[in-house]
Design a protein around this motif. Sequence first.
Motif, PDB file in Angstrom:
ATOM      1  N   PRO B 368      -5.092   4.751   3.843  1.00  0.00           N
ATOM      2  CA  PRO B 368      -6.350   5.161   4.464  1.00  0.00           C
ATOM      3  C   PRO B 368      -7.509   4.372   3.858  1.00  0.00           C
ATOM      4  CG  PRO B 368      -5.323   6.997   3.268  1.00  0.00           C
ATOM      5  CD  PRO B 368      -4.481   5.800   3.044  1.00  0.00           C
ATOM      6  N   PRO B 369      -8.642   4.286   4.584  1.00  0.00           N
ATOM      7  CA  PRO B 369      -9.806   3.619   3.999  1.00  0.00           C
ATOM      8  C   PRO B 369     -10.155   4.271   2.664  1.00  0.00           C
ATOM      9  CG  PRO B 369     -10.245   4.259   6.276  1.00  0.00           C
ATOM     10  CD  PRO B 369      -8.938   4.865   5.899  1.00  0.00           C
ATOM     11  N   GLU B 370     -10.726   3.483   1.758  1.00  0.00           N
ATOM     12  CA  GLU B 370     -11.015   3.977   0.411  1.00  0.00           C
ATOM     13  C   GLU B 370     -11.833   5.277   0.448  1.00  0.00           C
ATOM     14  OE1 GLU B 370     -11.984   0.957  -2.461  1.00  0.00           O
ATOM     15  OE2 GLU B 370     -13.344   2.338  -3.469  1.00  0.00           O
ATOM     16  N   GLY B 371     -11.379   6.234  -0.310  1.00  0.00           N
ATOM     17  CA  GLY B 371     -12.098   7.486  -0.431  1.00  0.00           C
ATOM     18  C   GLY B 371     -11.950   8.424   0.757  1.00  0.00           C
ATOM     19  N   ARG B 372     -11.076   8.100   1.723  1.00  0.00           N
ATOM     20  CA  ARG B 372     -10.907   8.948   2.909  1.00  0.00           C
ATOM     21  C   ARG B 372      -9.490   9.489   2.968  1.00  0.00           C
ATOM     22  NH1 ARG B 372     -14.471   7.248   7.540  1.00  0.00           N
ATOM     23  NH2 ARG B 372     -16.298   6.520   6.423  1.00  0.00           N
ATOM     24  N   ALA B 373      -9.346  10.637   3.600  1.00  0.00           N
ATOM     25  CA  ALA B 373      -8.019  11.148   3.905  1.00  0.00           C
ATOM     26  C   ALA B 373      -7.554  10.440   5.171  1.00  0.00           C
ATOM     27  CB  ALA B 373      -8.080  12.649   4.139  1.00  0.00           C
ATOM     28  N   GLY B 374      -6.264  10.237   5.305  1.00  0.00           N
ATOM     29  CA  GLY B 374      -5.768   9.572   6.506  1.00  0.00           C
ATOM     30  C   GLY B 374      -4.288   9.306   6.399  1.00  0.00           C
ATOM     31  N   SER B 375      -3.760   8.614   7.409  1.00  0.00           N
ATOM     32  CA  SER B 375      -2.327   8.341   7.428  1.00  0.00           C
ATOM     33  C   SER B 375      -1.950   7.407   6.284  1.00  0.00           C
ATOM     34  CB  SER B 375      -1.950   7.663   8.745  1.00  0.00           C
ATOM     35  OG  SER B 375      -2.367   8.450   9.827  1.00  0.00           O
ATOM     36  N   PHE B 376      -0.819   7.694   5.664  1.00  0.00           N
ATOM     37  CA  PHE B 376      -0.307   6.847   4.589  1.00  0.00           C
ATOM     38  C   PHE B 376       1.119   6.455   4.902  1.00  0.00           C
ATOM     39  CE2 PHE B 376       2.167   6.217   0.729  1.00  0.00           C
ATOM     40  CZ  PHE B 376       1.409   5.287   0.062  1.00  0.00           C
ATOM     41  N   MET B 377       1.387   5.161   4.876  1.00  0.00           N
ATOM     42  CA  MET B 377       2.758   4.688   4.990  1.00  0.00           C
ATOM     43  C   MET B 377       3.016   3.803   3.784  1.00  0.00           C
ATOM     44  SD  MET B 377       4.584   2.473   7.981  1.00  0.00           S
ATOM     45  CE  MET B 377       5.717   1.161   7.558  1.00  0.00           C
ATOM     46  N   PRO B 378       4.121   4.076   3.052  1.00  0.00           N
ATOM     47  CA  PRO B 378       4.368   3.262   1.866  1.00  0.00           C
ATOM     48  C   PRO B 378       4.620   1.799   2.217  1.00  0.00           C
ATOM     49  CG  PRO B 378       6.204   4.775   2.267  1.00  0.00           C
ATOM     50  CD  PRO B 378       5.131   5.111   3.262  1.00  0.00           C
ATOM     51  N   ALA B 379       4.131   0.907   1.364  1.00  0.00           N
ATOM     52  CA  ALA B 379       4.429  -0.519   1.505  1.00  0.00           C
ATOM     53  C   ALA B 379       5.861  -0.732   1.032  1.00  0.00           C
ATOM     54  CB  ALA B 379       3.460  -1.335   0.651  1.00  0.00           C
ATOM     55  N   LEU B 380       6.660  -1.431   1.835  1.00  0.00           N
ATOM     56  CA  LEU B 380       8.070  -1.580   1.483  1.00  0.00           C
ATOM     57  C   LEU B 380       8.420  -3.008   1.054  1.00  0.00           C
ATOM     58  CD1 LEU B 380       9.655   0.673   4.253  1.00  0.00           C
ATOM     59  CD2 LEU B 380       9.209   1.254   1.873  1.00  0.00           C
ATOM     60  N   ALA B 381       7.382  -3.795   0.711  1.00  0.00           N
ATOM     61  CA  ALA B 381       7.622  -5.200   0.343  1.00  0.00           C
ATOM     62  C   ALA B 381       8.622  -5.314  -0.805  1.00  0.00           C
ATOM     63  CB  ALA B 381       6.309  -5.882  -0.036  1.00  0.00           C
ATOM     64  N   GLY B 382       8.517  -4.404  -1.779  1.00  0.00           N
ATOM     65  CA  GLY B 382       9.406  -4.483  -2.929  1.00  0.00           C
ATOM     66  C   GLY B 382      10.770  -3.851  -2.669  1.00  0.00           C
ATOM     67  N   SER B 383      10.851  -3.026  -1.628  1.00  0.00           N
ATOM     68  CA  SER B 383      12.098  -2.301  -1.371  1.00  0.00           C
ATOM     69  C   SER B 383      13.096  -3.135  -0.584  1.00  0.00           C
ATOM     70  CB  SER B 383      11.817  -1.015  -0.590  1.00  0.00           C
ATOM     71  OG  SER B 383      10.930  -0.199  -1.313  1.00  0.00           O
ATOM     72  N   LEU B 384      12.593  -3.947   0.350  1.00  0.00           N
ATOM     73  CA  LEU B 384      13.479  -4.655   1.271  1.00  0.00           C
ATOM     74  C   LEU B 384      13.512  -6.147   0.983  1.00  0.00           C
ATOM     75  CD1 LEU B 384      12.340  -2.940   4.581  1.00  0.00           C
ATOM     76  CD2 LEU B 384      14.626  -2.779   3.590  1.00  0.00           C
ATOM     77  N   THR B 385      14.724  -6.703   0.941  1.00  0.00           N
ATOM     78  CA  THR B 385      14.839  -8.163   0.906  1.00  0.00           C
ATOM     79  C   THR B 385      14.585  -8.684   2.313  1.00  0.00           C
ATOM     80  OG1 THR B 385      17.179  -8.150   1.452  1.00  0.00           O
ATOM     81  CG2 THR B 385      16.622  -7.993  -0.893  1.00  0.00           C
ATOM     82  N   ASP B 386      14.370  -9.978   2.432  1.00  0.00           N
ATOM     83  CA  ASP B 386      14.136 -10.569   3.758  1.00  0.00           C
ATOM     84  C   ASP B 386      15.315 -10.287   4.687  1.00  0.00           C
ATOM     85  OD1 ASP B 386      11.893 -11.491   2.564  1.00  0.00           O
ATOM     86  OD2 ASP B 386      12.313 -13.631   2.824  1.00  0.00           O
ATOM     87  N   GLU B 387      16.522 -10.384   4.141  1.00  0.00           N
ATOM     88  CA  GLU B 387      17.727 -10.162   4.957  1.00  0.00           C
ATOM     89  C   GLU B 387      17.754  -8.719   5.454  1.00  0.00           C
ATOM     90  OE1 GLU B 387      17.815 -11.514   1.844  1.00  0.00           O
ATOM     91  OE2 GLU B 387      17.929 -13.571   2.620  1.00  0.00           O
ATOM     92  N   GLN B 388      17.436  -7.775   4.549  1.00  0.00           N
ATOM     93  CA  GLN B 388      17.456  -6.365   4.938  1.00  0.00           C
ATOM     94  C   GLN B 388      16.407  -6.075   6.006  1.00  0.00           C
ATOM     95  OE1 GLN B 388      16.950  -4.672   1.071  1.00  0.00           O
ATOM     96  NE2 GLN B 388      19.120  -4.799   0.549  1.00  0.00           N
ATOM     97  N   LEU B 389      15.226  -6.691   5.857  1.00  0.00           N
ATOM     98  CA  LEU B 389      14.174  -6.472   6.850  1.00  0.00           C
ATOM     99  C   LEU B 389      14.605  -7.020   8.205  1.00  0.00           C
ATOM    100  CD1 LEU B 389      11.402  -5.534   7.683  1.00  0.00           C
ATOM    101  CD2 LEU B 389      10.410  -7.542   6.617  1.00  0.00           C
ATOM    102  N   THR B 390      15.303  -8.148   8.178  1.00  0.00           N
ATOM    103  CA  THR B 390      15.790  -8.743   9.422  1.00  0.00           C
ATOM    104  C   THR B 390      16.779  -7.809  10.124  1.00  0.00           C
ATOM    105  OG1 THR B 390      15.549 -10.917   8.393  1.00  0.00           O
ATOM    106  CG2 THR B 390      16.881 -10.811  10.398  1.00  0.00           C
ATOM    107  N   VAL B 391      17.682  -7.232   9.340  1.00  0.00           N
ATOM    108  CA  VAL B 391      18.674  -6.309   9.890  1.00  0.00           C
ATOM    109  C   VAL B 391      17.986  -5.046  10.424  1.00  0.00           C
ATOM    110  CG1 VAL B 391      20.595  -4.806   9.248  1.00  0.00           C
ATOM    111  CG2 VAL B 391      20.534  -7.173   8.425  1.00  0.00           C
ATOM    112  N   LEU B 392      17.023  -4.539   9.675  1.00  0.00           N
ATOM    113  CA  LEU B 392      16.298  -3.337  10.090  1.00  0.00           C
ATOM    114  C   LEU B 392      15.530  -3.588  11.392  1.00  0.00           C
ATOM    115  CD1 LEU B 392      15.216  -0.453   9.509  1.00  0.00           C
ATOM    116  CD2 LEU B 392      13.389  -1.500   8.171  1.00  0.00           C
ATOM    117  N   ALA B 393      14.886  -4.755  11.473  1.00  0.00           N
ATOM    118  CA  ALA B 393      14.111  -5.087  12.675  1.00  0.00           C
ATOM    119  C   ALA B 393      15.021  -5.152  13.899  1.00  0.00           C
ATOM    120  CB  ALA B 393      13.383  -6.418  12.483  1.00  0.00           C
TER     121      ALA B 393
END
Lengths: 164, 429
Positions: B368-393
């Motif tokens: 969400p914008p700084e200091g505001r409540a809002g939707s949050f989705m975790p960043a998954l850059a560290g969780s998924l390898t490029d190959e895994q992201l390709t398979v997921l997509a």
Amino acid sequence: MTRFTVNDRPFSTETDVETPLLYVLRNELELNGAKFGCGLGQCGACTVLLDGEAVFSCLIPLAALEGRNVTTLEGLGTIDDPGPVQAAFIEEQAAQCGYCIPGMIMRTQGMLNRNPAPSEREIREHLNPNLCRCGTHMRILRAARRAAGKPAGDQAALAERSAT
Amino acid sequence: MKILISALVVIVVLAGAALAYALGPSAIATVERPMPESFSGAEVKRGAELARLGYCNTCHTVRGGDPYAGGYAIETSFGTIYSTNITPDEETGIGRWSQEAFSRSLREGLDREGHHLYPAFPYTHFTKLTDQDARALYAFFMTRTPIRRSPRENDLPFPLNWRPVLAGWKLFFFDSGRFEPDGNASDTVNHGAYLVEGLSHCGACHTPRNFLQAEKRDDFLRGGEAEGWTAPAIAGDLPTPKGWTEAGLKSYLTGSFTADHGVAAGPMQPVAENLAAVPAADVEAIAAYVLPKMRSGAGKLAPAAATSEQGGNGNDEGRVLYAGLCASCHEASSPARRAHGMNLADSSALNEATSRNFVNFVLAGVQPPEGRAGSFMPALAGSLTDEQLTVLAAYLRHAKAGLRPWDDLGKTISNVRETMRRADAEPQR
């Protein structure tokens, strides 16, 4: 069978590949540093490092871990010989109830792995995904600054924010 | 033929540049900085709203920096342009600009001294501004806190770093002129058109651009690019399977989560943050003008008969990654679904022709914008390898959108990761 390392030790398990890493860490390895908070990747209590980067272990299934390296709170040091980030959190007495603190420590470590000299803004942005319900944020920030080798105090941080 | 025309355009642009250099627009004399008290409160207030409606803060403020002091990097296909300081500082800002110089910059793309401005500053849209609104904006900016800070030099190659070149560009791609209301349309729709085509410059991102970075007028609002994201079409055939309602559009435009369309993210997030702070009548007007242009679902391709090699039903790894990393918020049975996890089948990102928005969402998440409540989705850059992201997509494209895997995925993943690395390493100012 899934094979990966945990705190530099090879580990393999026959557990269903859909199982989140957190359950394996706690139930099979009895590494209880990472906590179950929301189970939705929204609170950060379960944060561990995966190949050096902070991730939510409650979300990530074993299927994503083959051949990768997991570091947990226990991998950063021991009670007798805490690692630098752990020592900084102890020094600043950052914990109140303590439930979020292992995640906070791991996320701080993840930040320092990527950026050893973070600015005040970078510290705040990086720690943003992790929640603390007791309200010890100011102590947690001091601990993170100390771990980064910066002056820990709020005044110095405020000065840095207004100078930039 | 196309090459010939392109070459001709380039030659005329350069010739126009030489001519403009010879004739050059003149400077407008400096004035004493007007005192804040010289403006009426009502004018300053409307100016503040108009500045929101033009998202001036987004491009004229660096992350965490002083408002309107400039320095924000705008990446173009030619190089990087840094925004200027538009606080009323006499030395480094616009403190000594007259109303005339200020209005001319907005509507003609010239600075006070008569230099041409790069069209990264959307004067191609601001030219439609009324005198009254230009006055209110001037009143607002002249009453801000002056900040002494020189803008960084643009990083552009020759001859683009030579501003007279822009005179040639303007010959082709810039029509100066105020907004003309449509006599057959309601006041609300006309006000919406004035905002969308003018101050709110929606086309700057949502209209595709030609090789000289000018918006293609015939494709107005038919989908463009913004800061590494795809700005989906908002006129003609939309990538969203679910239709838009006026209420839904107004919610989306003001930053609320909507079940059918998710939440404004990426470069649209600051737009929504600004629109949340303007009078409802302005947002209503924008919605009234845009809504009739939106045709959802019509552009969606018939579900392809994806084979299992393309990530079809046999894609068990993709299913497991989705179940672990995404389903707890995005699956219908999830308790989080009602609170800000949308059905991915309805996602424009997943239904778009390019994978850009999908990859941005997954790797960088939504905060969400700084200091505001809002939707949050975790960043998954560290969780998924490029190959895994390709398979997921591949899994999600097939299972949720009934579409073939993207062809541009590998390149997009490395581009987005590179952008995230650069943003990480970028010094603050």
